[in-house]
Every structure is written in C-alpha cells, then in structure tokens.
Write a protein that holds these residues in place. Structure first.
Motif, mmCIF file in Angstrom:
data_model
loop_
_atom_site.group_PDB
_atom_site.id
_atom_site.type_symbol
_atom_site.label_atom_id
_atom_site.label_comp_id
_atom_site.label_asym_id
_atom_site.label_seq_id
_atom_site.Cartn_x
_atom_site.Cartn_y
_atom_site.Cartn_z
ATOM 1 N N ASP A 55 0.843 -1.200 0.000
ATOM 2 C CA ASP A 55 0.000 0.000 0.000
ATOM 3 C C ASP A 55 0.878 1.250 0.000
ATOM 4 O O ASP A 55 0.833 2.075 0.906
ATOM 5 C CB ASP A 55 -0.936 -0.005 1.207
ATOM 6 N N ASN A 80 -0.799 -12.732 6.630
ATOM 7 C CA ASN A 80 -2.219 -13.097 6.586
ATOM 8 C C ASN A 80 -3.121 -11.901 6.874
ATOM 9 O O ASN A 80 -4.253 -12.060 7.349
ATOM 10 C CB ASN A 80 -2.512 -14.222 7.578
ATOM 11 N N PHE A 81 -2.656 -10.696 6.552
ATOM 12 C CA PHE A 81 -3.424 -9.502 6.930
ATOM 13 C C PHE A 81 -4.752 -9.402 6.185
ATOM 14 O O PHE A 81 -5.738 -8.885 6.726
ATOM 15 C CB PHE A 81 -2.578 -8.235 6.736
ATOM 16 N N GLN A 82 -4.797 -9.882 4.949
ATOM 17 C CA GLN A 82 -6.053 -9.773 4.209
ATOM 18 C C GLN A 82 -7.138 -10.649 4.832
ATOM 19 O O GLN A 82 -8.299 -10.235 4.951
ATOM 20 C CB GLN A 82 -5.814 -10.151 2.744
ATOM 21 N N GLU A 83 -6.748 -11.838 5.234
ATOM 22 C CA GLU A 83 -7.687 -12.728 5.921
ATOM 23 C C GLU A 83 -8.161 -12.105 7.231
ATOM 24 O O GLU A 83 -9.365 -12.116 7.553
ATOM 25 C CB GLU A 83 -6.989 -14.062 6.189
ATOM 26 N N ALA A 85 -8.116 -8.891 8.016
ATOM 27 C CA ALA A 85 -8.892 -7.677 7.733
ATOM 28 C C ALA A 85 -10.340 -8.031 7.422
ATOM 29 O O ALA A 85 -11.276 -7.345 7.873
ATOM 30 C CB ALA A 85 -8.266 -6.910 6.570
ATOM 31 N N GLY A 86 -10.549 -9.112 6.669
ATOM 32 C CA GLY A 86 -11.916 -9.544 6.388
ATOM 33 C C GLY A 86 -12.654 -9.946 7.650
ATOM 34 O O GLY A 86 -13.829 -9.589 7.843
ATOM 35 N N HIS A 98 -5.097 -0.255 2.756
ATOM 36 C CA HIS A 98 -5.000 -1.649 2.321
ATOM 37 C C HIS A 98 -3.670 -2.248 2.776
ATOM 38 O O HIS A 98 -3.153 -3.181 2.145
ATOM 39 C CB HIS A 98 -5.114 -1.742 0.795
ATOM 40 N N CYS A 99 -3.129 -1.746 3.873
ATOM 41 C CA CYS A 99 -1.826 -2.218 4.342
ATOM 42 C C CYS A 99 -1.986 -3.084 5.590
ATOM 43 O O CYS A 99 -2.997 -3.018 6.295
ATOM 44 C CB CYS A 99 -0.888 -1.048 4.625
ATOM 45 N N ASP A 100 -0.964 -3.881 5.850
ATOM 46 C CA ASP A 100 -1.022 -4.804 6.975
ATOM 47 C C ASP A 100 -0.939 -4.100 8.321
ATOM 48 O O ASP A 100 -1.404 -4.620 9.333
ATOM 49 C CB ASP A 100 0.074 -5.869 6.857
ATOM 50 N N VAL A 103 -4.202 -3.609 10.294
ATOM 51 C CA VAL A 103 -4.746 -4.804 10.936
ATOM 52 C C VAL A 103 -4.341 -4.857 12.405
ATOM 53 O O VAL A 103 -5.112 -5.323 13.266
ATOM 54 C CB VAL A 103 -4.267 -6.074 10.190
ATOM 55 N N MET A 256 4.196 -11.691 -1.471
ATOM 56 C CA MET A 256 3.259 -10.570 -1.428
ATOM 57 C C MET A 256 4.011 -9.242 -1.364
ATOM 58 O O MET A 256 4.711 -8.951 -0.403
ATOM 59 C CB MET A 256 2.373 -10.726 -0.192
#
Length: 644
Positions: A55, A80-83, A85-86, A98-100, A103, A256
């Motif tokens: 990001d 695993n930040f996207q998981e 974040a969801g 959109h950055c880790d 989180v 990533m």
C-alpha cells in the motif's frame, strides 16, 4: 520494512521532547528512506521511518484506529493480513488503508494482547492505547525483526529497531555489561535478552511487554514456543509430499509485495529450494544474486549458477575480494554492539548487490536449525551416545585427562583432532554442546580476561545462557534439544541479526519463508530420523527436493558463507590486526590479559595455531569500542564493569 522508535513516560504524562524523538528516528533513516513521521501526546511519542512495500500510496505510520485512540508503529510484514482484515471488518472495524499495519490496531481492539497469536509474519511493533493507558511492545515468534528497549533512570522507557536509536538519547548510560562481554567472547554475539549495555535489552522472540502508565515495569511475557510435538503417524513418503506443499505455500505468501522482488542464491540446499519454489510460482523469471570469492575453498558461485541456469533466473554475481577490509569499521557501526560473524562481510555485499535490482529478497535462512543441517548436530548425537554409555563420574576424569594430554592440532585432518571431542565428552550434555559452539573455549576465556575483569564476572559463565533455554525445552531427544538451543540463541542472535542489519543498511527487505512459524511447528513434529538420518542432515528435506534440484546441490558437503580469515590475518590484515590487539583501545579497557593477546597473535601468524575466529572477535570488539563508544573521548571502561 521500516524502523521504529518510541518514548514513554512510565511515571506520568511529561511532555515528550519532539526534537529528540526526531533525532532518534532520523538516525535509522537507512531502514526507511521513503518517509519519516512522528506522533506525540502527553507522555508518549512514536517515530517511524518507512520503506514502502505494501500500500505504497497510503500506508504511512504512525497509524491510528477510527477514533485515534490507538496508534501503532510497526516494522515487518503480516502475511495473513487480508484474511484478518476480512474477519475484523465483519466484526465492525472500519479500514481506511490496504496495508497490513492497520490490521494491528484493529486486532488489538478486538483481541488485546492476544492479537499477536493471530499474526503470521515477521514483526516488531509498539502500540499505545490511550483509553487503556497501555503501551504494548511485541516481537515475532522467531525474532526475525529486532526490538530494543531501555528504562532510563528518570522513568522514561525508550525503544527502537536498532541500538543506535537508544544511544541517541542523552540520558542513556553506556556502561558495558560484563556478563554480555563474557557471552560475546564465547558465542561471537550477545544472546537475547542482553545487549552490550547494562541499561538496554532486546525484547526476546515470541515475547510481548505490556506497560500501564504509572505502574512499575513488568517482565516480558512469552506467547509462543517451538512445540516439538511428534505427529501421530506419518510415513517418510507422506512427509516428503507434505513438506513440499507446506514449503511452496510459505514461499507463496512471502511473495506478497508491490515492489520488485528477488532471492539470494548461495548454491546451498536452502536458498536453492526457495528459488525452485519461487520459479514454480512466479510468472516472470526470478531475480537472483550471489557472492563469489577468489579463494575456491570458499566459493559456491558455480553451484548457484547451476540452479540459476536450471530455473532461468535473472542471475547476478559479485565477487568479494581480499582487499574488502574497509567494511570492518562499517560493520561495527551497523551492529551497534560487538558482532563476530565474519560472514557479515559477504552478507553486506550480497544485500548491496540485490538492492540494485529489487526492494524485497527471499533467503533460505533457518533451514539448518529447522532440519538439522549443521555438522555439529551429528557430532552432538554421537557424543550423547557416548555420554549415555558412561556416567559423568567416570567420563569426567577419563576424558578430561585425555583432553588435557591430547595435543591441539588445528593443522591436522579433522579425524585426528580429537582433543575437542575428549573435552566435550568430559562434560554434561549442555556443557558439551556449549563447548562445540564456543568460538573461545572456557580455558581460553580464562586466559583472555584480566584478573580484575574475572572478579567483575563474579563467577558468571556464558554456558548459563544455554542452561536457561535447556530448562525450558519441550523436547526430550538430544537432537531436538540442540536444535531448540540454536533457535533461541544462534539463529536469532547471529543469523537473523546479521541479515537484518546488512539488508537494512541498503534499505532492502529480506524475508525468510523457512521460518514461517506454521512451517516451523510442523517440521518440529517430524521424527528425528527424518531430519538426521545416519550421517545425512536435512534428510527428508533433501529427499523431497530431488525432483527440483540435482544431487550435487543436495548431497555435497555444506560449505557455509565464510571468508578466509586465517590467511587474511597472516597476510593483508596482519598489520591491522597487530595494531588493534596491541594498541591502546583494548589495553585501556582493563578487560584483557595483554600477554595472552600477544601469544595468540604470534602463534597464529607463525602458522602454529589457527586462532582466526578468536582474533576476529577481538578485532570487532576493538572496532566497536572505537566506532560506537566515541573514541574521540578516550576513557577507561574499568569502572563500567560492575555487575548491576
């Protein structure tokens, strides 16, 4: 990848010196040349230097939650930040980036100090929760990312990614810790949680530190450990297949990034395995780089080229020449405390080479500790069989006598160098392993130190570091126990420290997929015979890689990432070494027995003994004194060596 700093008033809410915080932050600009920001409020100040990886447009730090009550500065990557974040968004948390990093603040709001158990990655961060009046520091499970802290005499807690950030504070007291000096000359580095300074500490891997405003300093809390719990039942073939699946998955999540990415390729098993997996996953050719040496005894570049050719990588090679000695003082400044791993020189150069093409590089570090790749593991298992056959009461006098009588024969083939083995067999398991990993054995350190310094040690011995970890080891078998000891000491104190400082000196992020904690946990549960099979270390790993790498890569003798110190000290570095060891800097400390320093020099340079590792440790200690402890103000350290 970044650098972080912080100031926290444990006593109340005194104003933070923003200019001082800025200087502390700026001193580690090499860790994050892209951006630098500060945040202060009453009693708290955070600073951050950013190397933009994820990001890039909106991931600035310090970063806040929705109402600004929680703020974080973070160094590392949460893969695993996207998981997460969801999951957190589903719980009602609002994300602006959109950055880790973001989180972390929401995970703290949701799970408190247990948030670290949810993170998969490498990290060191500081977080302030204004509502709870809590400062929270955390470090990743294996210690990939560093974090230093110190409680000053006025109640101010300071922390940062490197020791130099603490040294920048005018109230930091630079008294050396005599126990750390003993540790350094035994191990070649200073094991966690100590530093060379009595007032500073490393936050140990897999530990957090939670401080409430106005309360006394608590002890750090451990939140994870390598389990070494055997899998219920797994065949060798199943282990091979699952290992490749898990390795590939770990490499994949480490790819990533939004910036150019590559890999180190030494030609050894671990880095070659990582490159093989990357080539299988990536759509474009992998960028690889390696170092070569003029001395063929230390040169693996031909093997690296074979792997590069097989996988059609964009390969770059740089040679380290024997006149690359300007790095000695530079390294002392990079590491901030004595650090005696001479492979820091080629590591610095390979990071410099990589940064010309990429911002992120994957490495193969961690494979030897995970999968029993070091030769010393084979020797230790053999010695343990001997120890179990004879009680210590019989072994100690018998092998102790043989060790004293047998000549030291550094020049002889290894099979004839039995003195060290006899000495190890006269000890218990932990002492025996300590003897095998020490760069200076107990008797040498007894001769190295002055009588006054030995009195300051008050009986302390560096083996106590290994004893402390051995007492906590969850494994019972001899191989797993020494793997565990290395993970707690050598891996974090030497290997990961070396790579972090050398890479960040060039604003290069290095990722280590073999140290993904899920992979480490799974490997720790494999049967010992899958790791060390007869004389073959990394057995199941090598078998699983046979479809990907040739036998001359997998099954040749391990070479290591070394430099030819012995010949350097008898040739181009002879005079520099003499000047350092016989000069006033070491003499004025009162730490050393000058007569023994002269004896070591004479015997090494005449070829009668090989003291290269010990002499390098002394050379780097002298360089540390000059370059870190301000030689422009000569001082004696005799008064600094009181045990706190």
């Amino acid at each position: 990848m970044c650098g972080i700093v912080g100031l926290f008033d444990t006593c109340g809410k005194r104003e933070i010196d923003r200019a001082l915080l800025g200087r502390m932050n700026q001193i580690q600009v090499h860790r994050g040349p892209d951006e630098g920001e500060l945040y202060t409020e009453a009693g708290v100040g955070f600073g951050h230097r950013r190397l933009s990886i994820m990001d890039v447009s909106s991931g600035q730090q310090p970063l806040f939650n929705e109402d600004g009550s929680v703020v974080v500065v973070f160094n590392g990557e949460i893969y695993n930040f996207q998981e997460l974040a969801g999951e957190l968004a589903a719980l009602g948390h609002i994300f602006r980036t959109h950055c880790d990093t973001e989180v972390i603040v929401h995970a703290w709001e949701e799970w408190g100090e247990h948030c670290v158990n949810r993170f998969r990655g490498m990290f060191a961060f500081g977080l302030w929760d204004r509502n709870e009046q809590v400062l929270f520091l955390a470090r990743d499970r294996l210690g990939i990312k560093p974090l230093y802290y110190s409680l000053l005499t006025d109640g101010t807690l300071i922390f940062g990614s490197e020791l130099k950030t603490l040294l920048a504070h005018p109230d930091f007291i630079r008294d050396m810790d005599p126990h750390a000096i003993e540790d350094y000359f035994a191990y070649g580095y200073i094991p966690e949680p100590k530093t060379i300074f009595r007032q500073a500490f490393k936050l140990s891997p897999a530990h957090t530190l939670k401080l409430h405003s106005g309360q006394s300093m608590p002890a750090p809390r451990q939140y994870w450990d390598v389990p070494f719990i055997l899998h219920d039942s797994i065949t060798e073939q199943e282990a091979q297949e699952e290992l490749i699946v898990r390795l590939r998955e770990s490499v994949k999540i480490h790819l990533m990034t939004e910036v150019p990415l590559g890999a180190f390729l030494s030609g050894g098993v671990d880095s070659s395995a990582v490159v093989a997996m990357m080539a299988d996953i990536a759509e474009e050719p992998v960028n690889t780089c390696s170092i070569s040496f003029g001395d063929p005894a230390f040169n693996e570049s031909l093997y690296a080229q074979k792997v590069a050719d097989r996988y059609h990588t964009r390969h770059n090679v740089s040679q380290v020449d024997q006149d690359d000695f300007d790095l000695i003082d530079k390294l002392a400044s990079l590491y901030d405390e004595p650090f005696a791993d001479s492979s820091a020189m080629p590591t610095y150069r390979v990071c410099e080479l990589a940064r010309k093409r990429v911002t992120v590089a994957l490495s193969g570090d961690g494979g030897d500790e995970n999968l029993a790749g070091y030769r010393r593991y084979r020797w230790h298992v053999y010695e343990e069989r001997m120890r179990s056959a004879l009680p210590l009461g019989l072994r100690k006098p018998l092998f102790g006598l043989l060790g004293n009588l047998y000549p030291k024969a550094d020049w002889a083939p290894k099979v004839l160098r039995a003195k060290s083995t006899f000495e190890a067999l006269a000890r218990d398991s932990v002492e025996g392993y300590f003897h095998s990993v020490s760069i200076m054995k107990d008797k040498m350190r007894q001769r190295l130190f002055s009588d006054s310094f030995k009195r300051n040690l008050q009986g302390y011995q560096a083996v106590e570091v290994l004893r402390m970890h051995a007492d906590k080891c969850p494994a019972q078998d001899s191989l797993s126990r020494v793997q565990y000891l290395d993970m707690k000491t050598y891996l974090v104190g030497d290997i990961l420290t070396k790579v972090d400082r050398a890479s960040m000196a060039h604003a290069l992020e290095v990722r280590v997929p073999l140290l993904d904690h899920k992979l480490v946990e799974w490997i720790s549960g494999l049967p010992v015979s899958f790791k060390l099979h007869g004389q073959e270390g990394k057995y199941v790993f090598k078998k699983s890689l046979e479809p990907y790498l040739s036998n001359d890569i997998l099954y040749r003798d391990k070479m290591g990432f070394s430099v030819p110190l012995a010949s350097w000290f008898r040739g181009p570095l002879r005079q520099k070494l003499n000047n350092a060891l016989m000069g006033p800097v070491l003499a004025n400390t009162g730490i050393f027995n000058q007569a023994f320093l002269k004896e070591m020099l004479d015997q090494h340079q005449s070829g009668r003994r090989d003291y290269s590792a010990s002499l390098w440790s002394l050379l780097m200690f002298e360089s540390f004194l000059r370059n870190v402890l301000h030689a422009e103000q000569p001082r004696s350290y005799k008064n600094d060596l009181k045990v706190a």
